[in-house]
Design an enzyme around this catalytic site. Sequence first.
Site, short mmCIF file in Angstrom:
data_model
loop_
_atom_site.label_atom_id
_atom_site.label_comp_id
_atom_site.label_asym_id
_atom_site.label_seq_id
_atom_site.Cartn_x
_atom_site.Cartn_y
_atom_site.Cartn_z
N GLY A 312 31.96 9.78 55.54
CA GLY A 312 30.78 10.60 55.79
C GLY A 312 30.12 10.28 57.12
O GLY A 312 29.65 9.17 57.33
N GLY A 316 24.00 13.02 55.33
CA GLY A 316 22.81 12.57 54.63
C GLY A 316 21.59 13.42 54.96
O GLY A 316 21.44 13.92 56.09
N CYS A 319 19.69 12.14 57.93
CA CYS A 319 20.48 11.89 59.14
C CYS A 319 20.50 13.11 60.05
O CYS A 319 20.69 14.25 59.59
CB CYS A 319 21.91 11.52 58.74
N ASP A 358 29.93 8.88 50.98
CA ASP A 358 28.60 8.42 51.39
C ASP A 358 27.81 9.58 51.98
O ASP A 358 28.01 9.97 53.12
CB ASP A 358 28.76 7.30 52.42
N GLY A 360 25.64 13.57 51.39
CA GLY A 360 25.97 14.96 51.07
C GLY A 360 25.77 15.34 49.63
O GLY A 360 26.11 16.46 49.23
N ARG A 418 23.32 -0.52 64.21
CA ARG A 418 24.16 0.44 63.48
C ARG A 418 24.62 1.59 64.36
O ARG A 418 25.67 2.17 64.13
CB ARG A 418 23.36 0.98 62.28
N GLY A 486 24.77 31.65 40.46
CA GLY A 486 24.85 30.46 39.63
C GLY A 486 23.52 29.90 39.20
O GLY A 486 23.45 29.10 38.27
#
Length: 502
Positions: A312, A316, A319, A358, A360, A418, A486
Amino acid sequence: MAFIYDEPSRTFSEYLLVPNLTPKDCTPANVDLRTPLVRHREGMSAPLYLNIPFASAIMQAVSNDTLAIALARCGGISFIYASQSIESQAEMVRRVKKFKAGFVVSDANLRPDSTVRDVLEVTQRTGHSTIPITHDGSPNGRLMGILTDRDFRPHKTPLHTPVSALMTPFDQLVYAKEGTTLSEANELIWEHKLNCLPIINDKQELVYLVFRKDYDQHREHPLELVDSHKRLLVGAGINTRDYKERVPALLEAGADILCVDSSDGYTEWQYDTIRYIKETFGENVRVGGGNIVEDRGFRYLADAGADFVKVGVGPGSICITREQKGIGRGQATAVIETAKARNAYLKETGVYVPICADGGILHDYHIVLALAMGADFVMMGRYFARFDESPGRKISVGGRMMKEYWGEGSDRARNWQRYTLGNEEGMSFEEGVDAYVPYAGRLKDNVELSVAKIKATMCNCGARSIRVLQETARLTLVSATSIREGGAHDVVLKESNRVDEP
């Protein structure tokens, strides 16, 4: 010219599961969500498993010791965030490892000549109300007695009173000898109606404590994720900068598994980090790698020795890497392509390397989609940030209770290790935002609800395990119109029917 993929990359929301035949024995009670956490040879059990396929993200706003304890008790694992000092991260790991154990090494001890004032200080510092009294005040000194909060009245008993005048002396204690099994210790606890049973050696030295509450709490948490000593499992994030100093401290604190925390795992820095850990500390020290989005990244980290690989880049909710850099891939496509690479690696080497989706995850059913597409477990940030146990403050925003949630790439987190490359220090631009998420209450209540939905969905797919789901699930792409179809549509919802998404 640049290589251009023929197919667009897709998200989880673009897929639905197609029902398979549900056998009569395929009920939620019979669904097993146990899943491997680390690499293992085909046909052999993995050294570490998860009891539910949940991991919490390596983020300041998510994975501290409080949330790690709550999630491990439900069967998942947290990776304590790395964007803090080595000392504070190691201390968080210690608190998780000490929280729950069948045999506890006492960290709240006093001498017989200590006073009530000392008792109050130790109780405030450790939170413990049972204090072993040893001849030298050490965790393994000669046991002289036990003092509990029922032996004195804090506001009535003079502060200078020695604990020797208040404690239950050794000759009146019920105790067990070293070598007693946990089952035998629990029998003594129930037989003598004790809250705590000291375990001593032949020299009357304190070795362990066994607590009644640990037995009671285990019955309430049957999926508790524990090590061979009945201590909760906990992971810890590391970076590619100070790993030579950070890793030994985390291992000494008791971390069960590490994970390199990086927005881009397909780098030589990450390869070197993983190889250093394996060569220095041995193959039994487990470390995950990532993040990647396709086969070459997976193979690179698997060859480095990664015990699992995170998938991923940019999915996020917190992100903004894709907006800032234009780097990433739709999470569904990334998981599908990486799973193909994982299966090819298994066929070639006989080694199974789990993959973690990681980011989504917007709805509970997305977890099932990720598993069906090949993920062994999922890592989530926003999902866990909503709970009481997360580090963010709970505040009222517009009359609605919210929790703070900020990305590791935000200015607030300042986790430059990071996101920067090479020898850069500091962040020149942000890749995450500072925001709020709706407050959702206790972790345990929400995780149990999500697990119930996952098991029900797997039953619709005729799958009683994650492995069967991966082998037999059928998925279909959906149109924008079918997505609208849906949900509830063409009606006016009553207020009581409105449900917040996870």
